[in-house]
Write a protein that holds these residues in place. Structure first.
Motif, short mmCIF file in Angstrom:
data_model
loop_
_atom_site.label_atom_id
_atom_site.label_comp_id
_atom_site.label_asym_id
_atom_site.label_seq_id
_atom_site.Cartn_x
_atom_site.Cartn_y
_atom_site.Cartn_z
N HIS A 34 72.66 52.88 -35.83
CA HIS A 34 71.50 52.27 -36.48
C HIS A 34 71.78 50.81 -36.83
O HIS A 34 70.88 49.95 -36.75
CB HIS A 34 71.13 53.05 -37.74
CG HIS A 34 70.19 54.19 -37.48
ND1 HIS A 34 70.21 55.36 -38.21
CD2 HIS A 34 69.23 54.34 -36.55
CE1 HIS A 34 69.28 56.17 -37.75
NE2 HIS A 34 68.67 55.58 -36.74
N ILE B 92 67.91 45.41 -30.52
CA ILE B 92 66.45 45.24 -30.57
C ILE B 92 66.10 43.76 -30.70
O ILE B 92 65.10 43.29 -30.14
CB ILE B 92 65.86 46.04 -31.75
CG1 ILE B 92 66.09 47.54 -31.51
CG2 ILE B 92 64.38 45.76 -31.90
CD1 ILE B 92 65.47 48.07 -30.23
N GLY B 93 66.95 43.00 -31.39
CA GLY B 93 66.70 41.56 -31.48
C GLY B 93 66.71 40.89 -30.11
O GLY B 93 65.90 40.01 -29.84
N LEU C 30 61.82 47.80 -33.71
CA LEU C 30 62.92 48.52 -34.34
C LEU C 30 62.60 50.00 -34.48
O LEU C 30 63.49 50.86 -34.30
CB LEU C 30 63.21 47.90 -35.71
CG LEU C 30 64.48 48.37 -36.41
CD1 LEU C 30 65.71 48.05 -35.58
CD2 LEU C 30 64.58 47.73 -37.80
N LEU D 292 71.59 48.69 -33.76
CA LEU D 292 70.23 48.51 -33.25
C LEU D 292 69.69 47.11 -33.50
O LEU D 292 68.90 46.59 -32.71
CB LEU D 292 69.28 49.53 -33.89
CG LEU D 292 69.23 50.93 -33.31
CD1 LEU D 292 68.23 51.78 -34.07
CD2 LEU D 292 68.87 50.89 -31.83
N TYR D 293 70.10 46.50 -34.60
CA TYR D 293 69.53 45.19 -34.95
C TYR D 293 69.81 44.13 -33.89
O TYR D 293 68.88 43.46 -33.43
CB TYR D 293 70.01 44.75 -36.33
CG TYR D 293 69.31 45.49 -37.45
CD1 TYR D 293 68.12 45.01 -37.99
CD2 TYR D 293 69.81 46.69 -37.94
CE1 TYR D 293 67.46 45.68 -39.00
CE2 TYR D 293 69.15 47.40 -38.94
CZ TYR D 293 67.97 46.89 -39.47
OH TYR D 293 67.30 47.57 -40.45
N SER E 241 57.43 39.74 -38.56
CA SER E 241 58.23 40.85 -39.11
C SER E 241 57.62 42.19 -38.72
O SER E 241 58.35 43.14 -38.37
CB SER E 241 58.31 40.73 -40.63
OG SER E 241 58.99 41.85 -41.18
N GLY F 284 63.44 51.63 -31.31
CA GLY F 284 64.87 51.84 -31.17
C GLY F 284 65.36 53.03 -31.99
O GLY F 284 66.18 53.83 -31.52
N ARG F 285 64.86 53.17 -33.20
CA ARG F 285 65.25 54.31 -34.03
C ARG F 285 64.79 55.63 -33.42
O ARG F 285 65.46 56.65 -33.52
CB ARG F 285 64.67 54.14 -35.43
CG ARG F 285 65.36 53.06 -36.25
CD ARG F 285 64.63 52.76 -37.53
NE ARG F 285 65.35 51.80 -38.35
CZ ARG F 285 64.80 51.08 -39.32
NH1 ARG F 285 63.48 51.21 -39.56
NH2 ARG F 285 65.51 50.24 -40.02
N PHE G 202 58.54 42.85 -35.12
CA PHE G 202 59.95 43.23 -35.00
C PHE G 202 60.17 44.65 -35.49
O PHE G 202 60.92 45.42 -34.87
CB PHE G 202 60.83 42.25 -35.78
CG PHE G 202 62.29 42.59 -35.71
CD1 PHE G 202 63.02 42.29 -34.57
CD2 PHE G 202 62.91 43.23 -36.77
CE1 PHE G 202 64.37 42.62 -34.50
CE2 PHE G 202 64.25 43.56 -36.70
CZ PHE G 202 64.99 43.26 -35.57
N GLN G 203 59.54 45.01 -36.60
CA GLN G 203 59.68 46.37 -37.12
C GLN G 203 59.12 47.40 -36.14
O GLN G 203 59.61 48.53 -36.05
CB GLN G 203 58.98 46.49 -38.48
CG GLN G 203 59.67 45.75 -39.61
CD GLN G 203 61.07 46.27 -39.87
OE1 GLN G 203 61.35 47.46 -39.76
NE2 GLN G 203 61.97 45.35 -40.23
N PHE H 187 63.50 41.78 -28.48
CA PHE H 187 62.42 41.09 -29.17
C PHE H 187 62.30 39.64 -28.70
O PHE H 187 61.20 39.12 -28.53
CB PHE H 187 62.67 41.14 -30.68
CG PHE H 187 61.62 40.44 -31.51
CD1 PHE H 187 60.41 41.04 -31.77
CD2 PHE H 187 61.87 39.18 -32.04
CE1 PHE H 187 59.44 40.40 -32.53
CE2 PHE H 187 60.91 38.54 -32.81
CZ PHE H 187 59.69 39.15 -33.04
#
Length: 555
Positions: free
Chosen positions: A287, A294-295, A330, A290-291, A323, A333-334, A326-327, A298
């Motif tokens: 997790h 996913i970034g 994200l 992931l940042y 934001s 991805g989760r 991006f969420q 993005f």
């Protein structure tokens, strides 16, 4: 008469002339039949040619004659004509040579292609005979190579043909802000620069001849040096902007293509890496990873980012921010990480709240299966918790496309005894229907997402209201449910802060679509499904993983 597709499509002919007095008359006689306004540009011709042009203009009211005080080159003449076409309100200018080497029979096809693609530069792709000088033929191949380097693309199959249709507005705007070659290097220079600026380029095969009495103004030393200098400048500018060009090339996606034709982002290696991280480092560590992962998506997935915002504008109660987008990425991805948990058998009963779990258990205990309509909202894989707690339940998941095949194959290898069977189908034919019906009769469950139109049956869809506008939903899942002659349920699995909650709703005891009422009843059923999907989308807007134009028409 030509059928007009664009009410404001106003083409004209554009012909640069330099000492072509002996040929322009015959060329014009072949052009008169098309009844097109014409702009002739006298590029500092001799007295004899000037007199021919004056006489021609006096006889032909559709001709506008422009004169350059001295010979400035083909490119300068064409750009002067483009400026005049822009001032006169023409939308497109068909450029051709004055010496008659271009095939005028191809003019209707060139204009028709321009009319259908008004923003594009339409160019001839020369088909040469034995009359082409060999030096020119080999020189063209050298230019083709450098153009491919300068554009990082093989899309420009020929940049030297002077038989083309320019979109006047974009070409004039480019000429106002860019220094373009004025002489023989002009055709290549302006095509490369228009292409780099985002102008689409389309090609039409055309026969090119070299008349026995043709006049060539090509000066080998001067013009070859100019062409070499042009390629040097274009290559240097390409290298200076290489990061930007690679970014655009990598980030570009098939935004207007049907969703099933879009390639799966990522790679098998990337999926293996994430699965390895999950098994080796644990879910919490993945997790965190992931940042950056996913970034990266993005930043580079520009089309997906745009379509995410378009969807969120409809689903969120406020204008979406960066934001929010991006969420949205994200959350996807989760959901993939949660798929690893589901397929690896790591789901605990406490991870999933399933109030209507007994409803499905009773359904399968009756030895009669059912069809479960799901969606790309949330994570339907979480219903695998039901399989782990009730091994007698068999789920058959139908997939219409191969664009997510990598991850599904990987997950199946992770746990072959998963209780899930994925059935990859191109379309529902008689054999597939018989196979599925046998499964239903054995008490198995058929799971199919009903929020994606089939790639092979775009015409078999129904447009119904969804999040403020009409969108196409597939008829296939509902027709399949009717063929199965069994109960139909809706299932939505949404992620909360602590767990997943599975919402199971009875949809119909049995769907039936009599022939005479089929279209009307299908629309009723699809509308009901869209209403429930919209309800859950609004309650969990970041969990509908839509990254393409869902409201686009595919007529």
């Amino acid at each position: 008469p030509r059928t007009t597709l664009m009410p404001d499509f106003r083409p004209c002919l554009l012909i640069p002339v330099y000492n072509h007095g002996a040929l322009i008359g015959a060329t014009w006689q072949r052009l008169r039949a098309f009844n097109l306004p014409c702009i002739l540009i006298d590029d500092g011709s001799d007295t004899a040619t000037a007199q021919v042009l004056d006489a021609l203009t006096d006889c032909e009211p559709t001709i506008t004659l422009l004169r350059l005080a001295r010979n400035c080159g083909k490119g300068a003449a064409v750009l002067r004509g483009i400026a005049e076409a822009h001032a006169l309100g023409y939308t497109h200018a068909l450029q051709m040579d004055a010496d008659g080497q271009h095939n005028t029979d191809d003019i209707p096809a060139m204009l028709a292609l321009a009319e259908k693609n008004p923003a594009a530069l339409i160019s001839g792709a020369p088909q040469y005979g034995d009359d082409i000088p060999k030096a020119r033929l080999y020189g063209r191949y050298i230019t083709h190579f450098w153009v491919w380097v300068e554009t990082l693309s093989f899309n420009l199959v020929d940049s030297m043909c002077g038989f083309r249709v320019y979109p006047v507005a974009s070409t004039h705007a480019l000429a106002q802000n860019t220094a373009i070659e004025a002489r023989m290097a002009f055709d290549t220079d302006i095509m490369v620069r228009l292409y780099r600026a985002g102008t689409p380029v389309q090609f039409l095969p055309t026969r090119v001849i070299y008349p026995e009495n043709g006049i060539s103004h090509f000066r080998p030393l001067r013009d070859n040096l100019a062409i070499s200098w042009m390629h040097t400048r274009l290559t240097c500018s390409m290298l200076c902007s290489l990061p930007t060009l690679l970014w655009k090339k990598f980030a570009s996606t098939q935004s207007e293509a049907h969703w099933s034709q879009q390639r799966e982002r990522g790679s098998a290696w990337g999926i293996r890496f994430c699965l390895w991280c999950y098994r080796t480092l644990g879910k919490k560590t993945l997790h965190v990873l992931l940042y950056p992962i996913i970034g990266w998506f993005f930043l580079f997935a520009t089309t997906a980012r745009r379509e995410s915002r378009r969807y969120l504008q409809r689903a969120l109660p406020h204008p979406p921010t960066h934001s929010d987008v991006f969420q949205h990425f994200l959350a996807f991805g989760r959901a993939v990480v949660d798929k690893f948990s589901a397929w690896s058998g790591d789901i605990q009963r406490s991870d999933v709240v399933f109030p209507n779990r007994e409803l499905l258990i009773q359904q399968t205990a009756s030895q009669r299966g059912a069809v479960i309509l799901t969606s790309h909202l949330g994570n339907a894989d979480m219903c695998r918790a039901l399989v782990h707690s009730a091994p007698d339940i068999r789920l058959n998941v139908l997939l219409f496309t191969k664009n997510a095949a990598s991850i599904n194959k990987m997950l199946q290898r992770a746990n072959p005894s998963s209780g899930f069977e994925i059935i990859q189908i191109g379309d529902i034919g008689p054999e597939t229907a018989i196979l599925l019906r046998d499964k239903v009769h054995r008490g198995e469950l058929i799971v199919i997402a009903a929020d994606r139109t089939s790639p092979t049956s775009l015409h078999r869809s129904t447009r119904v209201p969804f999040l403020g506008a009409e969108a196409a939903f597939p008829q296939g899942p509902f027709i399949l449910a009717a063929l199965m002659e069994c109960p139909v349920y809706l299932l939505f699995a949404l992620r909360t802060a602590k767990h997943y909650e599975i919402f199971l709703e009875p949809f119909a005891g049995q769907l039936t679509f009599p022939r005479r009422q089929r279209a009307a009843l299908l629309k009723v059923a699809i509308t009901r499904y869209a209403e429930r999907l919209e309800h859950y989308c609004r309650s969990a807007p970041l969990q509908w993983f839509n990254f393409f134009n869902f409201w686009q028409r595919h007529d």
